[in-house]
Design an enzyme around this catalytic site. Structure first.
Site: not given
Length: 286
Positions: A141, A159, A166
C-alpha cells in the site's frame, strides 16, 4: 470429560488477555507475510487470527467495520473515490459499497492469501468483492500510494494490523504525507487507532504525525469491539482545511447496520480533554 479448548491472546505489556472457546482449527498456513489461522468457536462463529492476534470473528466484526467506514463516507460531501489500505478480509470494502454514491473502491492489501482464506471461511464478508465498482489489488500500500497522482481519492481508509513490526510504517508521518497528497481538497483519512484505554499515548502520536503531515482537522472517536484488547477501540479521522468531520444529514440510514448511526458517531468523538484524561490513566504493575 472431553478437554475444553480455548484460543488465548495475551499481552504482558498491557496486562490484558482474552480467550475464546473453540471447537477445532479449520485452517492454518504461513503466507509470504504472516501466519494465518482460522478457528471454529462455540459462540462467536469463525475466528481469524494473524500472527497470533485476533483480527475478527463472525459475530462481532460489524462493530469495527461499520465504525471505521461510515463516519468518513458520511462526513465527506461527495465520497465517490475510495481507497482502502489493508482490509484483506474485505469487511471494510463491503461497508464502503453500501454507499450508492461510491463510484470506485480500490482495496490494496499486501497479502492475497488473507482474502482467499476469507473467501473460504468468512463468506459474509466477501459478498461485495464482485461489485463492478470494486478493484482488489495485492501489493504494498505504501508503494501504491507513492505513485498515485494528487487528488486521486475522496476518502482513504487504513484498515491495518496493529502498529508493530512492519505495520509501524502505516502510522508514520511519511505515510500520512502520501495520503494527504493523494486526497482531494475535502478529502478525509481514517485509520484504526487501537484502544483508548491501553494505547492513549499511541493515539496522541498518530494525531501528532497527522498534523505534521499537513492535516488541520482531527477527530478520534471510540466504539466497542468485543474481542479486541480492552473491548474498547478507536479510529482517528483527519481532514484538510476544507474538510468536514461532522455528519450533516443525521437522518440517513445505512443498510443493515447494527451499531453505527450518525448520532452514535457524534457521541463517540473524543475531545482533547478526554484524550488527555485517558493518557493520565496509567497504572504501574503491582
Amino acid at each position: 470429560m472431553p478437554k475444553t479448548l480455548w484460543f488465548e491472546e495475551k499481552s504482558v505489556q498491557t496486562g490484558w488477555g482474552v480467550a475464546l472457546h473453540i471447537t477445532k482449527k479449520l485452517h492454518e498456513e504461513q503466507s509470504s507475510f504472516q501466519k494465518i489461522e482460522v478457528y471454529q468457536t462455540t459462540n462467536f462463529g469463525n475466528l481469524l487470527v494473524l500472527d497470533g492476534f485476533i483480527m475478527l470473528t463472525e459475530r462481532d466484526n460489524f462493530q469495527y467495520h461499520e465504525m471505521l467506514v461510515h463516519p468518513p463516507l458520511l462526513c465527506h460531501p461527495a465520497a465517490k473515490r475510495i481507497l482502502i489500505i489493508g482490509g484483506g478480509d474485505c469487511g471494510s470494502l463491503k461497508e464502503v459499497l453500501k454507499h450508492k454514491q461510491v463510484q470506485t473502491a480500490i482495496q490494496v492489501d499486501i497479502d492475497e492469501r488473507v482474502t482467499r482464506v476469507c473467501e473460504d471461511y468468512f463468506p459474509d464478508l466477501v459478498t461485495s468483492n464482485d461489485d463492478q465498482r470494486a478493484t482488489l489489488l495485492f501489493a504494498d500500500g505504501i508503494d501504491y500510494l507513492a505513485k498515485v497522482p494528487a487528488n486521486s481519492f475522496d476518502v482513504i481508509i487504513v484498515d491495518s494490523t496493529d502498529p508493530v513490526g512492519p505495520g509501524m510504517v502505516l502510522y508514520a508521518t511519511e505515510f500520512y504525507q502520501s495520503c494527504f497528497q493523494a486526497l482531494g481538497d475535502s478529502g478525509l483519512l481514517v485509520v484504526q487507532s487501537e484502544s483508548p484505554l491501553l494505547h492513549a499515548d499511541l493515539i496522541e502520536k498518530i494525531r501528532a504525525n497527522m498534523t505534521t503531515a499537513g492535516f488541520s482537522q482531527l477527530n478520534s472517536y471510540h466504539f466497542p469491539v468485543s474481542t479486541y484488547p480492552s473491548g474498547w477501540w478507536s479510529a482517528t479521522m483527519a481532514g484538510k482545511e476544507n474538510s468536514s468531520l461532522s455528519i450533516k444529514n443525521r437522518d440517513i440510514k445505512i443498510q443493515n447496520c447494527v451499531v453505527f448511526t450518525p448520532e452514535f458517531y457524534q457521541g463517540c468523538v473524543l475531545s482533547e480533554a478526554r484524550l488527555k484524561k485517558l493518557r493520565e490513566l496509567k497504572f504501574q504493575p503491582g
